[in-house]
Write a protein that holds these residues in place. Structure first.
Motif, PDB file in Angstrom:
ATOM      1  N   ASN A 203       1.044  -1.148  -0.046  1.00 22.84           N
ATOM      2  CA  ASN A 203      -0.131   0.111  -0.056  1.00 22.84           C
ATOM      3  C   ASN A 203       0.934   1.286  -0.111  1.00 22.84           C
ATOM      4  OD1 ASN A 203      -2.501  -1.369  -0.055  1.00 22.84           O
ATOM      5  ND2 ASN A 203      -2.751  -1.261   2.339  1.00 22.84           N
ATOM      6  N   ARG A 204       1.920   1.364   0.780  1.00 24.35           N
ATOM      7  CA  ARG A 204       2.708   2.374   0.911  1.00 24.35           C
ATOM      8  C   ARG A 204       3.440   2.575  -0.273  1.00 24.35           C
ATOM      9  NH1 ARG A 204       3.027   4.482   6.018  1.00 24.35           N
ATOM     10  NH2 ARG A 204       1.959   3.400   7.393  1.00 24.35           N
ATOM     11  N   SER A 205       3.851   1.586  -1.071  1.00 25.29           N
ATOM     12  CA  SER A 205       4.612   1.650  -2.300  1.00 25.29           C
ATOM     13  C   SER A 205       3.849   2.182  -3.247  1.00 25.29           C
ATOM     14  CB  SER A 205       5.409   0.219  -2.650  1.00 25.29           C
ATOM     15  OG  SER A 205       5.895   0.430  -4.109  1.00 25.29           O
ATOM     16  N   SER A 206       2.549   1.785  -3.399  1.00 22.35           N
ATOM     17  CA  SER A 206       1.649   2.435  -4.359  1.00 22.35           C
ATOM     18  C   SER A 206       1.214   3.688  -3.935  1.00 22.35           C
ATOM     19  CB  SER A 206       0.322   1.518  -4.232  1.00 22.35           C
ATOM     20  OG  SER A 206      -0.672   1.908  -5.111  1.00 22.35           O
ATOM     21  N   LEU A 207       1.042   4.182  -2.795  1.00 25.78           N
ATOM     22  CA  LEU A 207       0.893   5.629  -2.420  1.00 25.78           C
ATOM     23  C   LEU A 207       1.948   6.560  -2.824  1.00 25.78           C
ATOM     24  CD1 LEU A 207      -1.186   5.129   0.944  1.00 25.78           C
ATOM     25  CD2 LEU A 207      -1.934   5.959  -1.245  1.00 25.78           C
ATOM     26  N   LYS A 208       3.243   5.907  -2.457  1.00 27.91           N
ATOM     27  CA  LYS A 208       4.506   7.075  -3.048  1.00 27.91           C
ATOM     28  C   LYS A 208       4.443   6.820  -4.480  1.00 27.91           C
ATOM     29  CE  LYS A 208       7.346   5.481   0.824  1.00 27.91           C
ATOM     30  NZ  LYS A 208       8.600   4.711   1.337  1.00 27.91           N
ATOM     31  N   GLU A 209       4.164   5.930  -5.128  1.00 23.10           N
ATOM     32  CA  GLU A 209       4.025   6.228  -6.700  1.00 23.10           C
ATOM     33  C   GLU A 209       2.871   6.947  -7.162  1.00 23.10           C
ATOM     34  OE1 GLU A 209       4.829   5.764 -10.726  1.00 23.10           O
ATOM     35  OE2 GLU A 209       6.067   5.273  -9.023  1.00 23.10           O
ATOM     36  N   HIS A 210       1.890   6.931  -6.296  1.00 21.90           N
ATOM     37  CA  HIS A 210       0.820   7.832  -6.528  1.00 21.90           C
ATOM     38  C   HIS A 210       1.201   9.287  -6.408  1.00 21.90           C
ATOM     39  CE1 HIS A 210      -3.026   9.899  -6.105  1.00 21.90           C
ATOM     40  NE2 HIS A 210      -3.701   9.071  -6.560  1.00 21.90           N
ATOM     41  N   ASP A 211       1.929   9.568  -5.308  1.00 24.44           N
ATOM     42  CA  ASP A 211       2.332  10.808  -5.387  1.00 24.44           C
ATOM     43  C   ASP A 211       3.384  11.536  -6.129  1.00 24.44           C
ATOM     44  OD1 ASP A 211       0.891  10.934  -2.864  1.00 24.44           O
ATOM     45  OD2 ASP A 211       2.657  10.512  -1.421  1.00 24.44           O
ATOM     46  N   ARG A 212       4.295  10.471  -6.571  1.00 17.37           N
ATOM     47  CA  ARG A 212       5.164  10.798  -7.649  1.00 17.37           C
ATOM     48  C   ARG A 212       4.622  11.192  -8.971  1.00 17.37           C
ATOM     49  NH1 ARG A 212       8.668   6.758  -5.304  1.00 17.37           N
ATOM     50  NH2 ARG A 212       7.823   5.337  -6.567  1.00 17.37           N
ATOM     51  N   ILE A 213       3.654  10.460  -9.104  1.00 14.25           N
ATOM     52  CA  ILE A 213       2.760  10.801 -10.603  1.00 14.25           C
ATOM     53  C   ILE A 213       1.926  12.110 -10.328  1.00 14.25           C
ATOM     54  CG2 ILE A 213       0.834  10.182 -11.777  1.00 14.25           C
ATOM     55  CD1 ILE A 213       1.485   7.143 -11.497  1.00 14.25           C
ATOM     56  N   ARG A 214       1.435  12.214  -9.204  1.00 13.52           N
ATOM     57  CA  ARG A 214       0.578  13.670  -8.786  1.00 13.52           C
ATOM     58  C   ARG A 214       1.682  14.846  -8.931  1.00 13.52           C
ATOM     59  NH1 ARG A 214      -3.831  15.778  -9.096  1.00 13.52           N
ATOM     60  NH2 ARG A 214      -4.812  14.110  -7.873  1.00 13.52           N
ATOM     61  N   GLN A 215       2.963  14.759  -8.561  1.00 24.14           N
ATOM     62  CA  GLN A 215       4.073  15.819  -8.506  1.00 24.14           C
ATOM     63  C   GLN A 215       4.286  15.870 -10.047  1.00 24.14           C
ATOM     64  OE1 GLN A 215       7.283  14.291  -6.143  1.00 24.14           O
ATOM     65  NE2 GLN A 215       5.994  14.633  -4.257  1.00 24.14           N
ATOM     66  N   ARG A 216       4.485  14.881 -11.074  1.00 23.54           N
ATOM     67  CA  ARG A 216       4.666  15.094 -12.329  1.00 23.54           C
ATOM     68  C   ARG A 216       3.448  15.978 -13.051  1.00 23.54           C
ATOM     69  NH1 ARG A 216       5.720   8.798 -13.404  1.00 23.54           N
ATOM     70  NH2 ARG A 216       7.810   8.506 -12.091  1.00 23.54           N
ATOM     71  N   PHE A 217       2.392  15.679 -12.656  1.00 21.64           N
ATOM     72  CA  PHE A 217       1.405  16.324 -13.452  1.00 21.64           C
ATOM     73  C   PHE A 217       1.158  17.835 -12.919  1.00 21.64           C
ATOM     74  CE2 PHE A 217      -0.103  12.213 -14.455  1.00 21.64           C
ATOM     75  CZ  PHE A 217      -0.535  12.368 -15.821  1.00 21.64           C
ATOM     76  N   ASP A 218       1.589  17.826 -11.653  1.00 19.26           N
ATOM     77  CA  ASP A 218       1.526  19.261 -10.862  1.00 19.26           C
ATOM     78  C   ASP A 218       2.468  20.198 -11.660  1.00 19.26           C
ATOM     79  OD1 ASP A 218      -0.573  18.683  -9.209  1.00 19.26           O
ATOM     80  OD2 ASP A 218       0.897  18.240  -7.433  1.00 19.26           O
ATOM     81  N   SER A 219       3.592  19.618 -12.344  1.00 16.28           N
ATOM     82  CA  SER A 219       4.661  20.462 -13.017  1.00 16.28           C
ATOM     83  C   SER A 219       4.135  20.897 -14.391  1.00 16.28           C
ATOM     84  CB  SER A 219       6.014  19.750 -13.195  1.00 16.28           C
ATOM     85  OG  SER A 219       5.704  18.505 -14.216  1.00 16.28           O
ATOM     86  N   LEU A 220       2.924  20.574 -14.955  1.00 15.35           N
ATOM     87  CA  LEU A 220       2.387  20.877 -15.907  1.00 15.35           C
ATOM     88  C   LEU A 220       2.016  22.454 -16.019  1.00 15.35           C
ATOM     89  CD1 LEU A 220       0.233  17.840 -17.106  1.00 15.35           C
ATOM     90  CD2 LEU A 220       2.728  18.435 -17.881  1.00 15.35           C
ATOM     91  N   THR A 221       2.286  22.961 -17.446  1.00 19.71           N
ATOM     92  CA  THR A 221       1.735  24.413 -17.314  1.00 19.71           C
ATOM     93  C   THR A 221       0.345  24.403 -17.697  1.00 19.71           C
ATOM     94  OG1 THR A 221       2.236  24.210 -19.871  1.00 19.71           O
ATOM     95  CG2 THR A 221       4.011  25.199 -18.367  1.00 19.71           C
ATOM     96  N   PRO A 222      -0.355  25.552 -17.555  1.00 23.33           N
ATOM     97  CA  PRO A 222      -1.656  25.564 -17.834  1.00 23.33           C
ATOM     98  C   PRO A 222      -2.015  25.148 -18.988  1.00 23.33           C
ATOM     99  CG  PRO A 222      -1.170  27.560 -16.477  1.00 23.33           C
ATOM    100  CD  PRO A 222       0.084  26.958 -16.909  1.00 23.33           C
ATOM    101  N   ARG A 223      -1.363  25.633 -20.114  1.00 22.18           N
ATOM    102  CA  ARG A 223      -1.640  25.112 -21.432  1.00 22.18           C
ATOM    103  C   ARG A 223      -1.489  23.722 -21.630  1.00 22.18           C
ATOM    104  NH1 ARG A 223      -4.567  27.033 -25.206  1.00 22.18           N
ATOM    105  NH2 ARG A 223      -3.477  29.112 -25.554  1.00 22.18           N
ATOM    106  N   GLU A 224      -0.279  23.056 -21.067  1.00 18.74           N
ATOM    107  CA  GLU A 224      -0.053  21.661 -21.261  1.00 18.74           C
ATOM    108  C   GLU A 224      -1.410  20.949 -20.685  1.00 18.74           C
ATOM    109  OE1 GLU A 224       4.854  22.091 -21.187  1.00 18.74           O
ATOM    110  OE2 GLU A 224       3.867  21.750 -19.209  1.00 18.74           O
ATOM    111  N   ARG A 225      -1.754  21.433 -19.465  1.00 19.92           N
ATOM    112  CA  ARG A 225      -2.939  20.850 -18.849  1.00 19.92           C
ATOM    113  C   ARG A 225      -4.127  20.463 -19.830  1.00 19.92           C
ATOM    114  NH1 ARG A 225      -2.759  20.276 -13.373  1.00 19.92           N
ATOM    115  NH2 ARG A 225      -0.788  21.270 -12.309  1.00 19.92           N
ATOM    116  N   GLU A 226      -4.292  21.798 -20.604  1.00 20.06           N
ATOM    117  CA  GLU A 226      -5.478  21.593 -21.799  1.00 20.06           C
ATOM    118  C   GLU A 226      -5.105  20.688 -22.861  1.00 20.06           C
ATOM    119  OE1 GLU A 226      -6.797  26.417 -21.588  1.00 20.06           O
ATOM    120  OE2 GLU A 226      -5.263  25.664 -23.013  1.00 20.06           O
ATOM    121  N   VAL A 227      -3.727  20.540 -23.100  1.00 21.94           N
ATOM    122  CA  VAL A 227      -3.451  19.575 -23.844  1.00 21.94           C
ATOM    123  C   VAL A 227      -3.644  18.081 -23.335  1.00 21.94           C
ATOM    124  CG1 VAL A 227      -1.644  18.624 -25.379  1.00 21.94           C
ATOM    125  CG2 VAL A 227      -1.982  21.100 -25.400  1.00 21.94           C
ATOM    126  N   LEU A 228      -3.194  17.806 -22.230  1.00 20.45           N
ATOM    127  CA  LEU A 228      -3.315  16.717 -21.403  1.00 20.45           C
ATOM    128  C   LEU A 228      -4.971  16.256 -21.540  1.00 20.45           C
ATOM    129  CD1 LEU A 228      -2.345  14.468 -19.585  1.00 20.45           C
ATOM    130  CD2 LEU A 228      -2.760  15.852 -17.497  1.00 20.45           C
TER     131      LEU A 228
END
Length: 209
Positions: free
Chosen positions: A127-152
């Motif tokens: 569970n903890r490993s999965s949550l850490k990976e979830h957090d890492r993915i969240r951080q990656r998406f948080d780095s997107l610019t507003p325009r990149e989010r629209e494209v996403l």
């Protein structure tokens, strides 16, 4: 032991039960913390510490089912093993339906409890490993610019570059650049993986057509 810092929490309104079980489990190499009420455990529980909880399903004040519900509300993923008497099995089964890990009926062999604790600690580690990976993915998406989010958003809806360019008022080449940046920042190896990552983070939004 799976993790040197994993803790087995014991909860029983009879302190003598906490002491005797704690003595046996320490002798088997587990780190132990004991409590005599669900409220006491909830007040002391640190979600950042790996471990599992072994608790009597029927206790004064807060029952095992109510404890499991409280853990759910708090978002606590700690695996819970309930100890139950013969007449309390329906309550233990209901607690499992609400997310409890397992239950063990009295009387039980020490090894049966040890086996369940080892499986619970293994689940907690996953569970903890999965949550850490979830957090890492969240951080990656948080780095997107507003325009990149629209494209996403348009990418995950299966829109072609030409269509995205028209909807966003951009050139197709600019869309391609944004699309490449989205893939690079997210770490996705394919569009299918990108969609899966978005669904895991935002299942409701991902389902929006």
């Amino acid at each position: 032991m799976l993790e040197a810092q994993s803790v087995v929490y014991l909860q029983d309104d009879e302190e003598s039960n906490v002491v005797s079980l704690g003595r046996m489990l320490r002798a088997s190499g587990f780190a132990i913390r004991g409590f005599t009420s669900a409220a006491e455990f909830l007040a002391a529980h640190d979600p950042g510490i790996a471990g599992c909880l072994v608790a009597d399903v029927r206790m004064p004040g807060m029952s095992g089912l109510e404890l499991q519900q409280q853990l759910n509300v708090r978002g606590a993923v700690i695996p819970v093993i309930f100890i139950t008497g013969h007449g309390d099995i329906p309550m233990a089964v209901e607690a499992m339906q609400h997310g409890a890990f397992d239950f063990l009926q009295k009387p039980f062999r020490d090894q049966d409890l040890i086996d369940r604790i080892q499986r619970a600690l293994a689940k907690d580690a996953r569970n903890r490993s999965s949550l850490k990976e979830h957090d890492r993915i969240r951080q990656r998406f948080d780095s997107l610019t507003p325009r990149e989010r629209e494209v996403l958003t348009l990418m995950t809806r299966g829109k072609a570059n030409k269509v995205m360019a028209a909807e966003l008022g951009l050139s197709q080449r600019t869309v391609e650049i944004h699309r490449a940046r989205v893939m690079e920042k997210s770490g996705a190896a394919s569009l299918a993986q990108l969609v899966r990552m978005v669904m895991d983070l935002e299942p409701t939004d991902a389902a929006t057509p």
